[in-house]
Structures are given as C-alpha cells and as structure tokens.
Design an enzyme around this catalytic site. Structure first.
Site, PDB file in Angstrom:
ATOM      1  CB  SER A 165      -4.588  -4.013   2.849  1.00 25.85           C
ATOM      2  OG  SER A 165      -3.865  -4.366   4.169  1.00 25.85           O
ATOM      3  CG  HIS A 166      -0.803  -7.185  -0.311  1.00 31.63           C
ATOM      4  ND1 HIS A 166      -0.008  -7.492  -1.424  1.00 31.63           N
ATOM      5  CD2 HIS A 166      -2.015  -8.158  -0.544  1.00 31.63           C
ATOM      6  CE1 HIS A 166      -0.972  -8.305  -2.411  1.00 31.63           C
ATOM      7  NE2 HIS A 166      -1.840  -8.644  -1.880  1.00 31.63           N
ATOM      8  N   GLY A 167      -0.996  -5.052   4.091  1.00 28.65           N
ATOM      9  CA  GLY A 167      -0.437  -4.758   5.326  1.00 28.65           C
ATOM     10  C   GLY A 167       0.238  -3.470   5.107  1.00 28.65           C
TER      11      GLY A 167
END
Length: 474
Positions: A303-305
């Site tokens: 993911s992108h966090g």
C-alpha cells in the site's frame, strides 16, 4: 398401658421419619449452596456474552429465512432480496429488488436486508437513504458487484460513486460475503496514472466510482466483509460521526491507481480494528475535519501506508487532531506513517500518536512532507498547515534503502514542533543506508537513541516567534 405404649411407639417413629426428611431437605439445600454460593432462590442464568465476531442479536442466524413469514414470526424483520425478485446469477440487474428490500427493512425496527449466501448480485449505482427505524442491518453473505467497467455503466448513473448510505443513524453493514468492485477496466483507462513500465497517462476527465460511501450518517458499524477491486476508493466516510470498522479485508492489486482502502473526511469518533488492507494507494487516509480516530490491530501492505492528508490544497484550511495508530504492521509499502500538506494552506495537525508499529521493507517509514505537490507547477508559499505534538514510540523494523527511513520536511515559516521520538529502530531491509535521516525546520526530543541516529532534529522551540497563530487555529 398398652395404649400408652402404642402412642409412644408412634411418636418415636414419627420423630425419626420427620428428622430424616428434614435432613434430606437440608442436604439438598446445602448442595445448592456449595454449588452456587448463595442461600436465596437462584435467579435465571445470565445470557452468554456477545462475541464481536458474531452478528448482533437482531440478526437471525438462519441465512435462508421464510420469505413469507406469518405475523409474529421471529424472522418477520428479515427482508431477503430474493423474495423481492433478486436473481443473484451475476448477470441480471437486481437493483430494484435491493431498493424494495431496503424500503421494507427501513420501515421497521431492527430490519435486516439480507443478500443470502450463494447469490452473486449485480446492482447499479444506488443510494440507500434514511432516516430509518433503529437497528437497521445490511447483511451481505453472498457477492455484491457493480456493472463490469465504464462501458457497461448506465449513462444516467453517477460515475463517482456506487453504493451510498445517506442520512442514517445506527446502520450495520456486515456479513461473511464479498463486495466485488470489478475495477480492472476502470484502472485501464488511459487517463489513469499507470505505474507499469509501459504505462502512460493522458489528460482529460477520468471519473471512477468510489465503491462504498457513507455520507452524513452516524453510529455506523462495518464488520466481517471482504471488499475488493474497487475502481477507486474502497470505502469513504464523509461528514459522519461514530464509526466502527472491525475485522474486514480490503484488497486490490499493488499497481491499481487511486484505490485507497479507507478514507475519512470531516468524520469524528472512529475506530478501525483488526483488519487487513492491501491496495494500490493509501491503506488508510485521513482528510481534513477528522478527529478522535483510533486505529489498532491493522495490517497494511502492499500500500502507500497510513496517511494524514493531503491537507491545505488550494490555500484551504485543514484541521486534524487526536489520531492514534497502535499495534499495526506496515509491509512492502511506499510509505509508512505519513503526514502530507500543500504549501499555502492553513490550520493544524496535532496530537498524533504512533505506537508499537512494525515496519517490513517500507520506503519512507516516517515522513512529514509539507511540500506535497502532484506536479512541477507548485509555487513556494509562506503560509502552511502547522504540525505539532506528534509522538513516535516503539517503531521498529526494516526499510527500503532507496530513501531515508525518517524524513521531516517542514515549512520554512511554520516549523514542526514538539516531535517525540522514543525506541525508534529501523534497519535496512537490504544493503546499507544511503542517506541519513532528513530534517528541515523540525523541533523535538529524543527520549532514547534512535536507529539510525536523527541528529538533525532540533531541540527546544523556534527562536523567532511565529506570526501565524490565527492561521493555524482550529
């Protein structure tokens, strides 16, 4: 004399028998006392505790209730969509059946809209609106999906959203089923930002639907569901209060564009627990107007966090406060714990706690970026969203060495202040650290030694008193 003797014999026998019965009665009494620890009549046993993984009491356990219940039937609050004409073959349009089941359930207390196991139900863009009677449940045990891609999407339907829950108070969306977004054909649109080696993007409108949206609703619970392959955001909460998300799974491919897992905007009092998110954008994103958000037991990645922002776009005011992230794993992600703001914004981000976070091969594990920009045309601005009172505690694991694991790029004019670092230990996943942690105009304290050392974090407070108090008050 004989008469007196007979009376005496009868008296003795009666005494013995009466004493025996008294003893038996006392013996039974003491048996109950030793077992239950009380001498007064026993109350009925308490009901068994409700487990969070089970549906609430108002949801019947039978997934196939009688479609024509008699008055007073215990299943009379369950409205099976197949009883309203839903086919559930993955091809027929079942929208009208869902709308009619919703209207019926909305009109009674503890009403249940049931999409049963085994059915694959296709519906078009629909708004399930309130107000409704208390205790409403949308129970999905089968598969629910939209039309397959933009060409199949009805022209009259909104292309920005699919399932919308609007003006509700006390709604549960639960079950063991799957919400399937059929996102692939949306991701392949040429206007989408493609990250593959042969991908390219073209300019122009690129509307894609958010899969599930709760709008202006309160006391929401989402649990147990699998939500996957959304054309855009998987779940979005706008203008809501009192949200509980528990034990859900969200998934889409790593390169699927703009597929945020859970997005919050102008939403307060939120709990996100015991869930797994893997997608092509932010695992959880928190926008302006959010406060009192508690995130625990979540696994993100790829993911992108977990992101706060972006905030302050187009010189807007942004206010975010009281965000807690605990006992969470972030793996194989482009970012870990991120705060991102545009130059020129106002307002503040404050009272953030990140604690007990495990990083596994994460790029930019800890990042505050106050120069966020999605093009090369962003100009320098003097005002900024103020970031202060941020704690990072027990953040451990490994990072991708293509970027420093800690990055504090704060505004030139509005410093980040009161940053606390404690037990932060981040080691390279492979190779060696290329650059040291980066800090710009960031002030805080290190309660323990940090790995890698973060010598660039300034102590104390800014020397020059900032003149933007009115700009970042919320």
């Amino acid at each position: 004399m004989r008469s007196l003797s007979g009376i005496l014999v009868i008296y003795i026998i009666s005494t013995v028998l009466f004493g025996h019965f008294t003893y038996v009665a006392q013996g039974r009494y003491h048996y109950h006392k030793s077992r239950h620890g009380r001498t007064h009549p026993l109350p009925p046993p308490p009901p068994p505790p409700l487990e969070t993984a089970n549906p609430p009491d108002q949801v019947p356990s039978d997934p196939y209730p009688n479609p024509n219940p008699a008055p007073g039937d215990s299943d009379s609050c369950v409205f099976d969509v197949t009883s309203f004409g839903a086919v559930g073959d993955g091809s027929c349009n079942d929208t009208v059946a869902f709308q009619n089941a919703w209207k019926a359930a909305c009109a009674v207390e503890s009403g249940v809209v049931l999409a049963p196991e085994g059915g694959v139900f296709k519906i078009t863009s629909t708004i399930f609106s309130g107000p409704c009677k208390p205790g409403l449940v949308f129970q999905l045990d089968g598969v629910l999906m939209p039309p397959d891609g933009p060409e199949e999407w009805p022209e009259k339907d909104d292309k920005n959203q699919w399932l919308v829950f609007y003006r509700l108070d006390g709604i549960t969306f639960s079950g063991k089923g799957t919400v399937e977004g059929n996102g692939q054909k949306w991701w392949d649109l040429p206007c989408k930002p493609h990250r593959g080696p042969d991908g390219s993007s073209s300019s122009g409108p690129c509307a894609s639907p958010t899969m599930i949206r709760f709008f202006m609703s309160n006391n929401i619970e989402v649990k147990g569901l699998r939500i996957q392959n959304s054309p855009q955001f998987h779940m979005k909460f706008d203008g809501c209060q009192g949200v509980l998300i528990n034990e859900i799974q969200i998934s889409s491919p790593k390169l699927s564009p703009n597929t945020d897992g859970i997005h919050l905007g102008n939403t307060r009092s939120v709990g996100i627990y015991n869930s797994v998110v893997s997608n092509g954008d932010d695992c959880i994103s928190i926008g302006t107007g959010c406060s009192d958000v508690d995130i625990q037991g979540v696994t993100c990645g790829p993911s992108h966090g977990i992101s706060i922002g972006s905030l302050g776009v187009h010189n807007s005011q942004a206010c975010v406060s009281n965000i807690t992230v605990r006992n969470t794993v972030i793996r194989d992600s482009d970012n870990g714990l991120r705060v991102k703001t545009w130059q020129g914004g106002t307002g503040s981000v404050s009272n953030l706690l990140f604690e007990n976070i495990q990083m596994e091969n994460v790029l930019n594990c800890i990042i505050v970026d106050q120069y966020y920009c999605q093009s090369k045309d962003c100009r320098n601005e003097t005002s900024a969203v103020k970031v202060f009172d941020v704690e990072y505690r027990n953040i451990k694991g490994t990072y991708d060495v293509r970027s420093p694991p800690i990055h504090f790029a704060c505004s030139d004019t509005v410093a980040c202040t009161n940053i606390t670092m404690s037990e932060v230990e981040l080691l390279p996943e492979e190779g060696e650290l290329v650059d040291d942690p980066f800090c710009w105009n960031a002030y805080g304290t290190q309660e323990t030694l940090t790995i890698p050392p973060i010598d660039c974090l300034l102590g104390g407070s800014p020397v020059v008193e900032e003149a933007y108090d009115s700009n970042y008050s919320c």
